[in-house]
Each structure stands twice: as C-alpha cells, then as structure tokens.
Scaffold this active site. Structure first.
Site, PDB file in Angstrom:
ATOM      1  N   SER A 132      50.799  46.688  43.074  1.00  0.00           N
ATOM      2  CA  SER A 132      49.837  45.746  43.636  1.00  0.00           C
ATOM      3  C   SER A 132      50.359  44.334  43.456  1.00  0.00           C
ATOM      4  CB  SER A 132      48.483  45.876  42.935  1.00  0.00           C
ATOM      5  OG  SER A 132      47.612  44.813  43.296  1.00  0.00           O
ATOM      6  N   TYR A 146      43.669  46.294  35.154  1.00  0.00           N
ATOM      7  CA  TYR A 146      44.332  46.660  36.408  1.00  0.00           C
ATOM      8  C   TYR A 146      45.625  45.869  36.572  1.00  0.00           C
ATOM      9  CZ  TYR A 146      44.921  47.487  41.429  1.00  0.00           C
ATOM     10  OH  TYR A 146      45.417  47.838  42.662  1.00  0.00           O
TER      11      TYR A 146
END
Length: 237
Positions: A132, A146
């Site tokens: 990501s 995350y």
C-alpha cells in the site's frame, strides 16, 4: 500484452477486489491459476467458474495453512500475495489480539509464502506482494498498525531479492493508493478526503493494479526486483 500460457500461478487472497482482477488477468492470458479465499466463499466459487481457475479456502492468519497451500501448489512460476486486512481507529483502544492477527495476515503470511514458494520455484520465477502507498505515507490518524504492516513489506522485498536473485527469481511490492473495491468504494465516505491528497482525482480500478502485476510477472521485468511500485494517482507524492 505478455502471455502466461501454461504458467502456474497462485494468488493468495483472490476472491474479491484487486485479487479477483489479478486472477482474471492471469486466467485470460492462459495461466493455470489457483487462488485462496477466506470468508468470501460464494464470490470465490463464482470467480473460479467464470475464469476456469481453482479456489481453495485458506486462512492467511494461519502460518502453517499458508505454507501447506503454497507447498501443495507445486513449482510455481508466479506467486502473488494479495491477502490483507486493515484495523482502523485509536491505537489506545484497539484489541491487541486483533492487531496481532493483522500482522499475521499482512506480514507473516507474505514472508512465509514467499520463502516456501522459492523452495520449488524454477529459475526466473516471480513473487509479487500487494502492499500500500500507506507504507510510504500515512496522512491520517488511526491507521498505525496497517501502515506498519505495509512498510514491513518493503524490507521483505529488499531482503529476499538478495536471497533469491542468484536464481533469477524477482520479488516486488505493488503499492496501490485508493482503489475502487467493496472495502473502499469510489463513492464511499472517504472519497473527498482521499481525493484531496491526489493529483488524479479519482479512485483507481482493480484492473489497473492487475496490469502492473502482470507486467512485473512478465519477461520485460526480469531485471526488476527488490523494488516498490506505487500506483496511487499521486496520493503519496
């Protein structure tokens, strides 16, 4: 467009969103595709029927199950690790067990899957992990775990590129920004905030991420390894 006729491909986390687009891309180009799913059984079996691929239920939080599935898949030409989860909110309020599960899925599974695949992978194999842009940039609160997990994938790719390079096996990370999926729809509540960070004011399409994965898996990318490939509309610029 490169062809993957007869290539053996395993996609961990392939039933929905980006993973499903990757399955469709490889299947359309002639690959023999197996993909795993967790809870999306109906979607997985519908995708398998539509693409001629094979769906296998595998818990990516279970290290031994991940290793066993990679081993059972035999010598892979291409491994794509797409399975991942996010837990968002105040770090002081989050369940430590849930955070540990996130790390097992987002960090431990990609590492163990990559290492196990490399045991049987022929020379010139490809390992691609979906990370990501949040591994590079975290502009909002509540996403520390995350972001940590996606940053960890960068070290994984750089390190394993050294280990596997002598055999011509490449390992790369694809880092999407906002992509239109069930988990983050283009018309969802985060739309305006996400667009405010971006130069291209739209969400990406899963097929665009699949295209980058296909290039990294193909012959033109044989000299590309240990690298991060961001596809984010300049979210992280």
């Amino acid at each position: 467009m490169s062809s993957f006729q007869g290539k053996s491909v395993l996609v961990l986390g392939g039933s929905r969103g980006i993973g499903a687009a990757i399955v469709r891309r490889f299947a359309a180009e002639g690959a023999v595709v197996t993909f795993t799913y967790g809870q999306s059984g109906q979607a997985a079996h519908e995708l398998a029927a539509a693409t001629g691929s094979k769906a296998v239920m595998t818990d990516s939080a279970d290290r031994d199950a991940v290793i066993a599935q990679v081993r059972a898949s035999g010598p892979l030409n291409i491994l794509v690790v797409n399975a991942g989860i996010g837990i968002f909110g105040d770090a002081l309020d989050q369940d430590p067990d849930a955070i540990d599960r996130l790390f097992r899925i987002n960090v431990h599974a990609p590492y163990h899957a990559a290492v196990e695949a490399a045991r049987q992978m022929p020379e010139g194999g490809r390992i691609i992990v979906i990370g990501s842009v949040n591994g590079d940039r975290m502009p909002v609160a509540g996403m520390a775990s995350y972001a940590l997990s996606k940053s960890a994938l960068q070290g994984l790719a750089r390190g394993l590129a050294r280990d596997f390079g002598p055999r011509g096996i490449t390992i790369n990370v694809v880092q999407p920004g906002p992509i239109d999926t069930d988990a983050n729809p283009a018309d969802g509540p985060m739309k305006d905030l996400m667009h405010s960070f971006m130069a291209i004011k739209r969400f990406g399409r899963p097929e665009e991420v699949a295209g980058m994965v296909a290039w990294l898996a193909g012959p033109e990318a044989g000299f590309v390894t240990g690298a991060m490939h961001t596809i984010d509309g300049a979210f992280g610029a």
